[in-house]
Design a protein around this motif. Structure first.
Motif, PDB file in Angstrom:
ATOM      1  N   CYS A  98       6.741   6.785   4.284  1.00  0.00           N
ATOM      2  CA  CYS A  98       5.695   6.573   3.284  1.00  0.00           C
ATOM      3  C   CYS A  98       5.457   7.839   2.473  1.00  0.00           C
ATOM      4  O   CYS A  98       5.502   8.949   3.004  1.00  0.00           O
ATOM      5  CB  CYS A  98       4.393   6.155   3.962  1.00  0.00           C
ATOM      6  SG  CYS A  98       4.525   4.569   4.782  1.00  0.00           S
ATOM      7  N   CYS A 126      -8.402  -6.460   1.020  1.00  0.00           N
ATOM      8  CA  CYS A 126      -7.146  -6.285   0.295  1.00  0.00           C
ATOM      9  C   CYS A 126      -7.106  -7.100  -0.992  1.00  0.00           C
ATOM     10  O   CYS A 126      -6.434  -6.711  -1.952  1.00  0.00           O
ATOM     11  CB  CYS A 126      -5.968  -6.621   1.198  1.00  0.00           C
ATOM     12  SG  CYS A 126      -5.661  -5.299   2.386  1.00  0.00           S
ATOM     13  N   MET A 151       0.408  -0.754   2.846  1.00  0.00           N
ATOM     14  CA  MET A 151      -0.093  -1.488   3.998  1.00  0.00           C
ATOM     15  C   MET A 151      -1.464  -0.939   4.347  1.00  0.00           C
ATOM     16  O   MET A 151      -1.674   0.268   4.324  1.00  0.00           O
ATOM     17  CB  MET A 151       0.840  -1.336   5.197  1.00  0.00           C
ATOM     18  CG  MET A 151       2.158  -2.034   5.015  1.00  0.00           C
ATOM     19  SD  MET A 151       3.158  -2.082   6.505  1.00  0.00           S
ATOM     20  CE  MET A 151       3.182  -0.386   7.006  1.00  0.00           C
ATOM     21  N   THR A 186      -0.469  -6.379   3.476  1.00  0.00           N
ATOM     22  CA  THR A 186       0.403  -5.664   2.553  1.00  0.00           C
ATOM     23  C   THR A 186       0.080  -6.073   1.121  1.00  0.00           C
ATOM     24  O   THR A 186      -0.119  -7.251   0.838  1.00  0.00           O
ATOM     25  CB  THR A 186       1.887  -6.002   2.844  1.00  0.00           C
ATOM     26  OG1 THR A 186       2.164  -5.705   4.209  1.00  0.00           O
ATOM     27  CG2 THR A 186       2.820  -5.209   1.969  1.00  0.00           C
ATOM     28  N   SER A 188       0.048 -10.068   1.056  1.00  0.00           N
ATOM     29  CA  SER A 188       0.457 -10.860   2.214  1.00  0.00           C
ATOM     30  C   SER A 188      -0.756 -11.517   2.877  1.00  0.00           C
ATOM     31  O   SER A 188      -1.898 -11.250   2.521  1.00  0.00           O
ATOM     32  CB  SER A 188       1.151  -9.959   3.240  1.00  0.00           C
ATOM     33  OG  SER A 188       0.206  -9.094   3.864  1.00  0.00           O
ATOM     34  N   SER A 214       1.905  -5.410  -2.593  1.00  0.00           N
ATOM     35  CA  SER A 214       3.178  -4.908  -3.105  1.00  0.00           C
ATOM     36  C   SER A 214       3.337  -5.148  -4.593  1.00  0.00           C
ATOM     37  O   SER A 214       2.821  -6.117  -5.144  1.00  0.00           O
ATOM     38  CB  SER A 214       4.352  -5.605  -2.399  1.00  0.00           C
ATOM     39  OG  SER A 214       4.326  -5.355  -1.026  1.00  0.00           O
ATOM     40  N   ARG A 273       4.850  -0.423  -2.091  1.00  0.00           N
ATOM     41  CA  ARG A 273       4.330  -1.342  -1.080  1.00  0.00           C
ATOM     42  C   ARG A 273       3.283  -0.561  -0.312  1.00  0.00           C
ATOM     43  O   ARG A 273       3.553   0.544   0.166  1.00  0.00           O
ATOM     44  CB  ARG A 273       5.416  -1.813  -0.123  1.00  0.00           C
ATOM     45  CG  ARG A 273       4.864  -2.724   0.980  1.00  0.00           C
ATOM     46  CD  ARG A 273       5.888  -3.082   2.020  1.00  0.00           C
ATOM     47  NE  ARG A 273       6.253  -1.863   2.732  1.00  0.00           N
ATOM     48  CZ  ARG A 273       7.472  -1.585   3.162  1.00  0.00           C
ATOM     49  NH1 ARG A 273       8.454  -2.415   2.956  1.00  0.00           N
ATOM     50  NH2 ARG A 273       7.715  -0.468   3.808  1.00  0.00           N
TER      51      ARG A 273
END
Length: 183
Positions: A136, A101, A58, A49, A118, A51, A56
């Motif tokens: 979403c 990410c 994913m 994730t 995350s 954010s 947010r």
């Protein structure tokens, strides 16, 4: 609401991050957008994730722990396949997702302040069947073809908490993994 320009920006930045994290420098890579998730059949996924106060997102990396997939991640990490046990394989695929990410997080930081990321979580693929419960504003599925590797699938889900509008030009998009920042 997420504007069309912002959706294209999220997609573009994720595709750039995938090219820079899931592919070795001597492999060719082809990323295509899928209309839905019906062609995604892998058994597990790594979820990360990214954010901010405004959204947010994913990123779900689907995989099946078979020999061909393990061989790809062993090659990507410059280790012999025989040296990669089950935990080393999960660590390698989770780190690959983490790298991807991290690149996405860095690139989005040019447009949005206060972004966090995350740690990777490995979960069953069937959890993706509940994505619609997240409401979403943008969901996109990708198929990644890499030389000498199985086809991989990735899903991007963006939940918005405010109006999101930004655009990314190919000229300003970073193409390297960057360097470690120390604070």
């Amino acid at each position: 609401m997420i504007t069309q320009s912002a959706k294209e920006g999220f997609d573009f930045l994720l595709m750039q991050a995938l090219r820079n994290s899931m592919v070795s420098s001597d492999d060719a890579c082809d990323i295509s957008i899928l209309p839905d998730s019906t062609d995604i059949h892998e058994s597990r996924m790594v979820v990360l994730t990214v954010s901010s106060y405004l959204f947010r997102l994913m990123v779900m990396f689907y995989f099946t722990p078979d020999e061909q997939t393990k061989a790809h991640f062993a090659r990507l990490n410059h280790v012999a396949r025989t040296d990669m046990d089950e935990q080393a394989f999960l660590d390698a695929i989770a780190e690959c997702g983490n790298l991807c990410c991290g690149i996405l997080n860095r690139d989005l930081g040019r447009f949005f302040p206060h972004i966090g990321m995350s740690t990777p979580n490995v979960i069953d693929r069937r959890c993706a069947e509940y994505l619609q419960m997240l409401n979403c504003g943008h969901v996109q599925h990708f198929e990644i073809g890499i030389d000498q590797a199985p086809r991989f699938h990735v899903t991007l889900c963006v939940s918005d908490y405010a109006e999101i509008d930004f655009s990314v030009s190919e000229e300003e998009a970073g193409s390297s993994t960057g360097e470690l920042e120390l604070f």
